[in-house]
Design a protein around this motif. Sequence first.
Motif, mmCIF file in Angstrom:
data_model
loop_
_atom_site.group_PDB
_atom_site.id
_atom_site.type_symbol
_atom_site.label_atom_id
_atom_site.label_comp_id
_atom_site.label_asym_id
_atom_site.label_seq_id
_atom_site.Cartn_x
_atom_site.Cartn_y
_atom_site.Cartn_z
ATOM 1 N N GLN A 217 8.775 -8.995 2.795
ATOM 2 C CA GLN A 217 7.932 -8.199 1.898
ATOM 3 C C GLN A 217 6.781 -7.620 2.721
ATOM 4 O O GLN A 217 6.202 -8.303 3.571
ATOM 5 N N LEU A 218 6.451 -6.373 2.424
ATOM 6 C CA LEU A 218 5.470 -5.646 3.225
ATOM 7 C C LEU A 218 4.404 -5.047 2.323
ATOM 8 O O LEU A 218 4.733 -4.446 1.286
ATOM 9 N N VAL A 219 3.141 -5.185 2.700
ATOM 10 C CA VAL A 219 2.036 -4.633 1.928
ATOM 11 C C VAL A 219 1.091 -3.906 2.871
ATOM 12 O O VAL A 219 0.470 -4.531 3.743
ATOM 13 N N GLU A 220 0.990 -2.583 2.677
ATOM 14 C CA GLU A 220 0.115 -1.770 3.510
ATOM 15 C C GLU A 220 -1.299 -1.707 2.929
ATOM 16 O O GLU A 220 -1.492 -1.840 1.710
ATOM 17 N N SER A 221 -2.259 -1.464 3.796
ATOM 18 C CA SER A 221 -3.646 -1.258 3.389
ATOM 19 C C SER A 221 -4.346 -0.452 4.462
ATOM 20 O O SER A 221 -3.815 -0.259 5.556
ATOM 21 N N GLY A 222 -5.559 0.024 4.112
ATOM 22 C CA GLY A 222 -6.379 0.701 5.103
ATOM 23 C C GLY A 222 -6.432 2.205 4.983
ATOM 24 O O GLY A 222 -7.153 2.860 5.738
ATOM 25 N N GLY A 223 -5.677 2.782 4.056
ATOM 26 C CA GLY A 223 -5.732 4.216 3.889
ATOM 27 C C GLY A 223 -7.033 4.659 3.240
ATOM 28 O O GLY A 223 -7.864 3.840 2.825
ATOM 29 N N GLY A 224 -7.202 5.961 3.152
ATOM 30 C CA GLY A 224 -8.396 6.504 2.527
ATOM 31 C C GLY A 224 -8.596 7.956 2.866
ATOM 32 O O GLY A 224 -7.698 8.609 3.404
ATOM 33 N N LEU A 225 -9.788 8.441 2.554
ATOM 34 C CA LEU A 225 -10.170 9.829 2.834
ATOM 35 C C LEU A 225 -10.984 9.861 4.127
ATOM 36 O O LEU A 225 -11.955 9.095 4.272
ATOM 37 N N VAL A 226 -10.599 10.728 5.033
ATOM 38 C CA VAL A 226 -11.300 10.842 6.315
ATOM 39 C C VAL A 226 -11.397 12.311 6.692
ATOM 40 O O VAL A 226 -10.520 13.113 6.334
ATOM 41 N N GLN A 227 -12.455 12.661 7.391
ATOM 42 C CA GLN A 227 -12.631 14.041 7.834
ATOM 43 C C GLN A 227 -11.745 14.333 9.044
ATOM 44 O O GLN A 227 -11.388 13.415 9.800
ATOM 45 N N PRO A 228 -11.393 15.597 9.235
ATOM 46 C CA PRO A 228 -10.638 15.947 10.445
ATOM 47 C C PRO A 228 -11.363 15.471 11.702
ATOM 48 O O PRO A 228 -12.591 15.583 11.802
ATOM 49 N N GLY A 229 -10.595 14.926 12.620
ATOM 50 C CA GLY A 229 -11.151 14.355 13.835
ATOM 51 C C GLY A 229 -11.509 12.893 13.716
ATOM 52 O O GLY A 229 -11.827 12.244 14.724
ATOM 53 N N GLY A 230 -11.466 12.357 12.511
ATOM 54 C CA GLY A 230 -11.816 10.967 12.291
ATOM 55 C C GLY A 230 -10.692 10.003 12.600
ATOM 56 O O GLY A 230 -9.604 10.397 13.061
#
Length: 126
Positions: free
Chosen positions: A2-15
């Motif tokens: 079983q796999l659970v991803e995290s850590g995504g979000g909104l980021v500016q270009p170059g970030g």
Amino acid sequence: VQLVESGGGLVQPGGSLRLSCAASGDTFSNYGMSWVRQAPGKGLEWVADINSGGGVTYYADSMKGRFTISRDNAKNTLYLQMNSLKPEDTAVYYCARPIRFFGSRRGRHWADFGSWGQGTQVTVSS
């Protein structure tokens, strides 16, 4: 597994962002692993592969030099460090266990993977 991803979000270009994928239910260290992504209205796109021990990695050409796949088998966790992000990197990112075509730059389909997580959204926008 079983796999659970995290850590995504909104980021500016170059970030930068670091995605994590927590694995459970099987011996994580036995398997090579992949990151794949799917942008709105588009097909599955392979991002990177890493072998079971973490010493061998493969990247899609458009991510090479910007993304780094790694793993910590003691923590049963897969990572994707993403730097110099571009708007075209916007997608849902999935960790997945490949059952074929490991290390290949050919196009991938969900049938090429034995399991995957629910995904984490990455949005690159100013």
